[in-house]
Design a protein around this motif. Sequence first.
Motif, PDB file in Angstrom:
ATOM      1  N   LEU A 139     -26.317 -30.863 -26.831  1.00 16.47           N
ATOM      2  CA  LEU A 139     -25.346 -30.375 -25.333  1.00 16.47           C
ATOM      3  C   LEU A 139     -24.812 -29.361 -25.787  1.00 16.47           C
ATOM      4  O   LEU A 139     -24.266 -28.937 -23.898  1.00 16.47           O
ATOM      5  CB  LEU A 139     -24.567 -31.797 -25.287  1.00 16.47           C
ATOM      6  CG  LEU A 139     -23.845 -32.372 -23.969  1.00 16.47           C
ATOM      7  CD1 LEU A 139     -24.055 -33.829 -23.511  1.00 16.47           C
ATOM      8  CD2 LEU A 139     -22.954 -31.454 -23.167  1.00 16.47           C
ATOM      9  N   LEU A 140     -23.765 -28.942 -26.315  1.00 13.53           N
ATOM     10  CA  LEU A 140     -22.958 -28.129 -26.118  1.00 13.53           C
ATOM     11  C   LEU A 140     -23.691 -26.381 -26.963  1.00 13.53           C
ATOM     12  O   LEU A 140     -22.996 -25.962 -27.260  1.00 13.53           O
ATOM     13  CB  LEU A 140     -21.767 -28.082 -26.580  1.00 13.53           C
ATOM     14  CG  LEU A 140     -21.309 -29.611 -26.386  1.00 13.53           C
ATOM     15  CD1 LEU A 140     -19.357 -29.614 -27.393  1.00 13.53           C
ATOM     16  CD2 LEU A 140     -20.794 -28.984 -25.204  1.00 13.53           C
ATOM     17  N   GLY A 141     -25.350 -26.717 -27.814  1.00 16.25           N
ATOM     18  CA  GLY A 141     -25.685 -26.130 -28.043  1.00 16.25           C
ATOM     19  C   GLY A 141     -25.436 -25.783 -29.590  1.00 16.25           C
ATOM     20  O   GLY A 141     -25.468 -24.155 -30.070  1.00 16.25           O
ATOM     21  N   ILE A 142     -24.783 -26.287 -30.293  1.00 18.14           N
ATOM     22  CA  ILE A 142     -24.343 -26.114 -31.672  1.00 18.14           C
ATOM     23  C   ILE A 142     -24.876 -26.853 -32.715  1.00 18.14           C
ATOM     24  O   ILE A 142     -25.404 -27.998 -32.710  1.00 18.14           O
ATOM     25  CB  ILE A 142     -23.176 -26.550 -31.939  1.00 18.14           C
ATOM     26  CG1 ILE A 142     -22.056 -27.812 -31.257  1.00 18.14           C
ATOM     27  CG2 ILE A 142     -22.139 -25.066 -31.224  1.00 18.14           C
ATOM     28  CD1 ILE A 142     -20.159 -27.276 -32.051  1.00 18.14           C
ATOM     29  N   SER A 143     -24.817 -26.659 -34.276  1.00 20.58           N
ATOM     30  CA  SER A 143     -25.809 -27.432 -35.094  1.00 20.58           C
ATOM     31  C   SER A 143     -24.637 -28.727 -35.154  1.00 20.58           C
ATOM     32  O   SER A 143     -23.265 -28.920 -34.346  1.00 20.58           O
ATOM     33  CB  SER A 143     -25.306 -26.644 -37.039  1.00 20.58           C
ATOM     34  OG  SER A 143     -24.047 -26.527 -37.035  1.00 20.58           O
ATOM     35  N   VAL A 144     -25.705 -30.038 -36.108  1.00 23.06           N
ATOM     36  CA  VAL A 144     -24.376 -30.859 -36.170  1.00 23.06           C
ATOM     37  C   VAL A 144     -23.530 -31.265 -36.957  1.00 23.06           C
ATOM     38  O   VAL A 144     -22.636 -31.598 -36.724  1.00 23.06           O
ATOM     39  CB  VAL A 144     -25.703 -32.085 -36.509  1.00 23.06           C
ATOM     40  CG1 VAL A 144     -25.096 -34.014 -37.374  1.00 23.06           C
ATOM     41  CG2 VAL A 144     -27.201 -32.359 -35.732  1.00 23.06           C
ATOM     42  N   GLY A 145     -23.646 -30.017 -37.844  1.00 19.02           N
ATOM     43  CA  GLY A 145     -22.581 -29.564 -39.149  1.00 19.02           C
ATOM     44  C   GLY A 145     -21.303 -29.085 -38.349  1.00 19.02           C
ATOM     45  O   GLY A 145     -20.646 -29.830 -38.533  1.00 19.02           O
ATOM     46  N   ASN A 146     -21.919 -28.087 -37.625  1.00 20.64           N
ATOM     47  CA  ASN A 146     -20.399 -27.340 -36.580  1.00 20.64           C
ATOM     48  C   ASN A 146     -19.885 -28.815 -36.295  1.00 20.64           C
ATOM     49  O   ASN A 146     -18.556 -28.686 -35.701  1.00 20.64           O
ATOM     50  CB  ASN A 146     -21.401 -26.268 -36.022  1.00 20.64           C
ATOM     51  CG  ASN A 146     -20.375 -25.913 -35.573  1.00 20.64           C
ATOM     52  OD1 ASN A 146     -18.672 -25.428 -35.592  1.00 20.64           O
ATOM     53  ND2 ASN A 146     -20.743 -24.166 -35.326  1.00 20.64           N
ATOM     54  N   VAL A 147     -20.940 -29.985 -35.005  1.00 18.99           N
ATOM     55  CA  VAL A 147     -19.884 -30.866 -35.190  1.00 18.99           C
ATOM     56  C   VAL A 147     -19.048 -31.336 -35.283  1.00 18.99           C
ATOM     57  O   VAL A 147     -17.902 -31.467 -34.932  1.00 18.99           O
ATOM     58  CB  VAL A 147     -21.016 -31.721 -34.250  1.00 18.99           C
ATOM     59  CG1 VAL A 147     -20.136 -33.330 -33.151  1.00 18.99           C
ATOM     60  CG2 VAL A 147     -22.299 -31.519 -32.937  1.00 18.99           C
ATOM     61  N   ALA A 148     -19.901 -31.858 -37.026  1.00 20.68           N
ATOM     62  CA  ALA A 148     -18.591 -32.637 -37.597  1.00 20.68           C
ATOM     63  C   ALA A 148     -17.501 -31.898 -38.082  1.00 20.68           C
ATOM     64  O   ALA A 148     -16.619 -32.406 -37.887  1.00 20.68           O
ATOM     65  CB  ALA A 148     -19.715 -33.079 -38.996  1.00 20.68           C
ATOM     66  N   VAL A 149     -17.001 -30.464 -38.373  1.00 22.27           N
ATOM     67  CA  VAL A 149     -15.832 -29.567 -38.579  1.00 22.27           C
ATOM     68  C   VAL A 149     -15.742 -30.170 -37.733  1.00 22.27           C
ATOM     69  O   VAL A 149     -14.287 -30.104 -38.128  1.00 22.27           O
ATOM     70  CB  VAL A 149     -17.407 -28.258 -39.471  1.00 22.27           C
ATOM     71  CG1 VAL A 149     -15.900 -27.674 -39.560  1.00 22.27           C
ATOM     72  CG2 VAL A 149     -17.602 -28.377 -40.728  1.00 22.27           C
ATOM     73  N   ARG A 150     -15.651 -29.515 -36.722  1.00 23.20           N
ATOM     74  CA  ARG A 150     -15.268 -29.434 -36.181  1.00 23.20           C
ATOM     75  C   ARG A 150     -14.066 -30.372 -35.352  1.00 23.20           C
ATOM     76  O   ARG A 150     -13.366 -30.630 -34.606  1.00 23.20           O
ATOM     77  CB  ARG A 150     -15.563 -28.598 -34.072  1.00 23.20           C
ATOM     78  CG  ARG A 150     -15.636 -27.025 -34.997  1.00 23.20           C
ATOM     79  CD  ARG A 150     -16.392 -26.859 -33.564  1.00 23.20           C
ATOM     80  NE  ARG A 150     -16.702 -25.114 -33.711  1.00 23.20           N
ATOM     81  CZ  ARG A 150     -17.493 -24.411 -32.617  1.00 23.20           C
ATOM     82  NH1 ARG A 150     -17.737 -25.012 -30.964  1.00 23.20           N
ATOM     83  NH2 ARG A 150     -18.022 -23.003 -33.055  1.00 23.20           N
ATOM     84  N   LEU A 151     -14.752 -31.802 -35.031  1.00 18.33           N
ATOM     85  CA  LEU A 151     -14.185 -33.392 -35.026  1.00 18.33           C
ATOM     86  C   LEU A 151     -13.637 -32.780 -35.285  1.00 18.33           C
ATOM     87  O   LEU A 151     -12.199 -33.772 -35.549  1.00 18.33           O
ATOM     88  CB  LEU A 151     -15.529 -33.859 -34.632  1.00 18.33           C
ATOM     89  CG  LEU A 151     -16.049 -34.554 -33.185  1.00 18.33           C
ATOM     90  CD1 LEU A 151     -17.376 -35.456 -33.332  1.00 18.33           C
ATOM     91  CD2 LEU A 151     -14.693 -34.300 -32.210  1.00 18.33           C
ATOM     92  N   ASN A 152     -13.609 -33.085 -37.694  1.00 16.92           N
ATOM     93  CA  ASN A 152     -12.956 -33.086 -38.615  1.00 16.92           C
ATOM     94  C   ASN A 152     -11.347 -32.324 -38.625  1.00 16.92           C
ATOM     95  O   ASN A 152     -10.343 -33.221 -38.480  1.00 16.92           O
ATOM     96  CB  ASN A 152     -12.973 -32.988 -39.398  1.00 16.92           C
ATOM     97  CG  ASN A 152     -12.762 -33.852 -40.644  1.00 16.92           C
ATOM     98  OD1 ASN A 152     -12.050 -34.503 -40.928  1.00 16.92           O
ATOM     99  ND2 ASN A 152     -12.138 -32.731 -41.983  1.00 16.92           N
ATOM    100  N   ARG A 153     -11.593 -31.341 -37.660  1.00 15.23           N
ATOM    101  CA  ARG A 153     -10.765 -30.226 -37.647  1.00 15.23           C
ATOM    102  C   ARG A 153      -9.696 -30.745 -36.785  1.00 15.23           C
ATOM    103  O   ARG A 153      -8.444 -31.358 -36.331  1.00 15.23           O
ATOM    104  CB  ARG A 153     -11.153 -29.403 -37.342  1.00 15.23           C
ATOM    105  CG  ARG A 153     -11.235 -28.017 -38.747  1.00 15.23           C
ATOM    106  CD  ARG A 153     -11.471 -26.794 -38.522  1.00 15.23           C
ATOM    107  NE  ARG A 153     -12.103 -26.243 -39.522  1.00 15.23           N
ATOM    108  CZ  ARG A 153     -13.064 -25.125 -39.536  1.00 15.23           C
ATOM    109  NH1 ARG A 153     -13.454 -24.296 -38.380  1.00 15.23           N
ATOM    110  NH2 ARG A 153     -13.726 -24.962 -40.580  1.00 15.23           N
ATOM    111  N   ALA A 154     -10.418 -31.681 -35.469  1.00 15.51           N
ATOM    112  CA  ALA A 154      -9.896 -31.467 -34.371  1.00 15.51           C
ATOM    113  C   ALA A 154      -9.220 -33.382 -34.455  1.00 15.51           C
ATOM    114  O   ALA A 154      -7.811 -33.409 -34.262  1.00 15.51           O
ATOM    115  CB  ALA A 154     -10.250 -32.034 -32.935  1.00 15.51           C
TER     116      ALA A 154
END
Length: 166
Positions: A139-154
């Motif tokens: 949906l956002l045009g980013i990698s699954v790994g990037n999603v995981a890292v950003r969600l963890n930080r949030a």
Amino acid sequence: MSRPDASLDAIVSAHGAAIARIVAAFEANAARRDELGQEILLAIWQSLARFRGESSLKTFVLRIAHNRAVDHALQASRDLAREEVPEDLPDPLHGPEHSAGLQQRGERLAAIVRRLPLAQRQLVTLALEGLSHEEIGSLLGISVGNVAVRLNRARKYITQQMGETA
């Protein structure tokens, strides 16, 4: 993929609560929340003819809701003349049947989510709506790994702000 019932009534019935949560994550003012919700529903209605079933109806609806909410947030940040409304004003939509502690915690969480950078706010609200990392990345045009890292930080930031241990 077969096309599910994509009438606006069916969408509101199935996804109205998710749309309302997205709106609340992007707007603190009750009147502007109502306006944003109406804008999102109008955009969904206008886009229904283009829905081909290539994604789930939920993903289609949330993509539109998030795009409108992001546009709204960006416009609000550009609008220097907009009057700020204190976040501690009572929300008239919450009646006495709700627990005061639960309401305060929910309002506090919503305020913390609204303070997240826009990219993290999108990730958190999509994750809270039950989308997988793969769906969010698509949906956002980013990698699954990037999603995981950003969600963890949030999550760490939200947990810290809520005063809980990670």
